[in-house]
Design a protein around this motif. Structure first.
Motif, PDB file in Angstrom:
ATOM      1  N   PHE A 187       0.830  -1.200   0.000  1.00 47.37           N
ATOM      2  CA  PHE A 187       0.000   0.000   0.000  1.00 47.37           C
ATOM      3  C   PHE A 187       0.865   1.251   0.000  1.00 47.37           C
ATOM      4  N   LEU A 188       0.382   2.282  -0.673  1.00 50.58           N
ATOM      5  CA  LEU A 188       0.888   3.631  -0.471  1.00 50.58           C
ATOM      6  C   LEU A 188       0.020   4.210   0.639  1.00 50.58           C
ATOM      7  N   VAL A 189       0.640   4.930   1.560  1.00 51.59           N
ATOM      8  CA  VAL A 189      -0.103   5.441   2.712  1.00 51.59           C
ATOM      9  C   VAL A 189       0.118   6.943   2.817  1.00 51.59           C
ATOM     10  N   THR A 190      -0.961   7.666   3.046  1.00 53.06           N
ATOM     11  CA  THR A 190      -0.877   9.106   3.258  1.00 53.06           C
ATOM     12  C   THR A 190      -1.982   9.530   4.218  1.00 53.06           C
ATOM     13  N   TYR A 191      -1.977  10.780   4.578  1.00 53.92           N
ATOM     14  CA  TYR A 191      -2.999  11.350   5.447  1.00 53.92           C
ATOM     15  C   TYR A 191      -3.730  12.463   4.715  1.00 53.92           C
ATOM     16  N   HIS A 192      -5.021  12.557   4.966  1.00 51.97           N
ATOM     17  CA  HIS A 192      -5.832  13.672   4.469  1.00 51.97           C
ATOM     18  C   HIS A 192      -6.290  14.464   5.667  1.00 51.97           C
ATOM     19  N   LYS A 193      -5.960  15.759   5.672  1.00 44.68           N
ATOM     20  CA  LYS A 193      -6.421  16.625   6.756  1.00 44.68           C
ATOM     21  C   LYS A 193      -7.451  17.585   6.187  1.00 44.68           C
ATOM     22  N   GLY A 194      -8.613  17.613   6.823  1.00 46.54           N
ATOM     23  CA  GLY A 194      -9.663  18.526   6.395  1.00 46.54           C
ATOM     24  C   GLY A 194     -10.960  17.790   6.119  1.00 46.54           C
ATOM     25  N   GLY A 246      -4.117  -1.070  -7.007  1.00 47.36           N
ATOM     26  CA  GLY A 246      -4.787  -2.342  -6.735  1.00 47.36           C
ATOM     27  C   GLY A 246      -6.295  -2.178  -6.716  1.00 47.36           C
ATOM     28  N   ALA A 247      -6.979  -3.140  -6.140  1.00 47.88           N
ATOM     29  CA  ALA A 247      -8.445  -3.186  -6.187  1.00 47.88           C
ATOM     30  C   ALA A 247      -9.117  -2.214  -5.224  1.00 47.88           C
ATOM     31  N   TYR A 248      -8.442  -1.825  -4.140  1.00 51.34           N
ATOM     32  CA  TYR A 248      -9.115  -1.040  -3.109  1.00 51.34           C
ATOM     33  C   TYR A 248      -8.216   0.026  -2.490  1.00 51.34           C
ATOM     34  N   ALA A 249      -8.888   0.988  -1.861  1.00 49.63           N
ATOM     35  CA  ALA A 249      -8.259   1.927  -0.934  1.00 49.63           C
ATOM     36  C   ALA A 249      -9.027   1.814   0.370  1.00 49.63           C
ATOM     37  N   ILE A 250      -8.325   1.975   1.454  1.00 51.02           N
ATOM     38  CA  ILE A 250      -8.936   1.900   2.781  1.00 51.02           C
ATOM     39  C   ILE A 250      -8.754   3.256   3.458  1.00 51.02           C
ATOM     40  N   GLU A 251      -9.817   3.749   4.041  1.00 52.97           N
ATOM     41  CA  GLU A 251      -9.760   5.000   4.794  1.00 52.97           C
ATOM     42  C   GLU A 251     -10.015   4.702   6.266  1.00 52.97           C
ATOM     43  N   LYS A 252      -9.178   5.251   7.104  1.00 50.21           N
ATOM     44  CA  LYS A 252      -9.360   5.086   8.552  1.00 50.21           C
ATOM     45  C   LYS A 252      -9.361   6.460   9.199  1.00 50.21           C
ATOM     46  N   SER A 253     -10.453   6.775   9.873  1.00 51.10           N
ATOM     47  CA  SER A 253     -10.552   8.059  10.553  1.00 51.10           C
ATOM     48  C   SER A 253      -9.640   8.055  11.780  1.00 51.10           C
ATOM     49  N   ILE A 254      -8.719   8.985  11.813  1.00 47.77           N
ATOM     50  CA  ILE A 254      -7.808   9.120  12.956  1.00 47.77           C
ATOM     51  C   ILE A 254      -8.368  10.138  13.946  1.00 47.77           C
ATOM     52  N   TYR A 255      -8.889  11.221  13.411  1.00 48.76           N
ATOM     53  CA  TYR A 255      -9.462  12.289  14.235  1.00 48.76           C
ATOM     54  C   TYR A 255     -10.651  12.838  13.460  1.00 48.76           C
ATOM     55  N   GLY A 256     -11.866  12.547  13.925  1.00 53.05           N
ATOM     56  CA  GLY A 256     -13.055  12.919  13.160  1.00 53.05           C
ATOM     57  C   GLY A 256     -14.141  13.540  14.007  1.00 53.05           C
ATOM     58  N   PHE A 257     -15.389  13.362  13.538  1.00 49.50           N
ATOM     59  CA  PHE A 257     -16.542  13.983  14.194  1.00 49.50           C
ATOM     60  C   PHE A 257     -16.698  13.560  15.644  1.00 49.50           C
ATOM     61  N   VAL A 258     -16.227  12.372  15.983  1.00 50.33           N
ATOM     62  CA  VAL A 258     -16.306  11.926  17.378  1.00 50.33           C
ATOM     63  C   VAL A 258     -15.459  12.837  18.256  1.00 50.33           C
ATOM     64  N   HIS A 259     -14.355  13.343  17.689  1.00 49.50           N
ATOM     65  CA  HIS A 259     -13.424  14.170  18.453  1.00 49.50           C
ATOM     66  C   HIS A 259     -13.735  15.665  18.352  1.00 49.50           C
ATOM     67  N   ASP A 260     -14.149  16.110  17.154  1.00 48.43           N
ATOM     68  CA  ASP A 260     -14.312  17.539  16.918  1.00 48.43           C
ATOM     69  C   ASP A 260     -15.280  17.751  15.762  1.00 48.43           C
ATOM     70  N   GLN A 261     -16.238  18.638  15.923  1.00 56.23           N
ATOM     71  CA  GLN A 261     -17.213  18.914  14.866  1.00 56.23           C
ATOM     72  C   GLN A 261     -16.634  19.757  13.727  1.00 56.23           C
ATOM     73  N   LYS A 313     -10.427  20.082  10.977  1.00 57.07           N
ATOM     74  CA  LYS A 313      -9.481  19.441  11.892  1.00 57.07           C
ATOM     75  C   LYS A 313      -9.446  17.923  11.739  1.00 57.07           C
ATOM     76  N   HIS A 314     -10.294  17.381  10.890  1.00 57.68           N
ATOM     77  CA  HIS A 314     -10.364  15.922  10.738  1.00 57.68           C
ATOM     78  C   HIS A 314      -9.112  15.386  10.058  1.00 57.68           C
ATOM     79  N   LEU A 315      -8.738  14.164  10.434  1.00 58.44           N
ATOM     80  CA  LEU A 315      -7.561  13.513   9.883  1.00 58.44           C
ATOM     81  C   LEU A 315      -7.935  12.090   9.494  1.00 58.44           C
ATOM     82  N   ILE A 316      -7.700  11.752   8.231  1.00 60.89           N
ATOM     83  CA  ILE A 316      -8.032  10.431   7.702  1.00 60.89           C
ATOM     84  C   ILE A 316      -6.768   9.818   7.114  1.00 60.89           C
ATOM     85  N   LYS A 317      -6.492   8.582   7.495  1.00 60.39           N
ATOM     86  CA  LYS A 317      -5.358   7.847   6.949  1.00 60.39           C
ATOM     87  C   LYS A 317      -5.863   7.044   5.749  1.00 60.39           C
TER      88      LYS A 317
END
Length: 103
Positions: free
Chosen positions: A42-49, A73-88, A92-96
């Motif tokens: 996998f290539l891995v990066t973070y999306h902020k915003g 490849g066939a898929y990308a996986i997104e994992k919320s690191i810092y999201g709506f649970v933490h801050d509306q 400020k959201h961060l997704i890996k």
């Protein structure tokens, strides 16, 4: 969430193939879960915003893969690191993002 290659190449970043559910005390115990095991490199990066601008991050990641002559490849996986649970505040959201690649 899991996004298919077809949706990535069509720039349809909001159409997920699967949603990931991690063990959490708020989820019901009888929740039906389908387990997926996606293997590979996998290539891995973070999306902020906001999720509305995540397409820009995918485009950068796909451009990097093209520059390095990597095949998506066939898929990308997104994992919320810092999201709506933490801050509306969506800025400020961060997704890996894990973008599967093939040799």
């Amino acid at each position: 969430a899991i996004l298919s290659k077809e949706h990535i190449t069509a720039q349809n970043y909001a159409n997920y193939s699967y949603y990931c559910v991690f063990n959490h005390p708020l989820f019901p115990k009888n929740l039906q879960v389908k387990r997926l095991k996606i293997q590979g490199d996998f290539l891995v990066t973070y999306h902020k915003g906001s999720i509305e601008t995540i397409g820009q991050t995918y485009e950068k990641l796909c451009n990097y893969a093209t520059e390095k002559k990597l095949t998506i490849g066939a898929y990308a996986i997104e994992k919320s690191i810092y999201g709506f649970v933490h801050d509306q505040d969506a800025n400020k959201h961060l997704i890996k993002i894990y973008l599967q690649i093939k040799e």
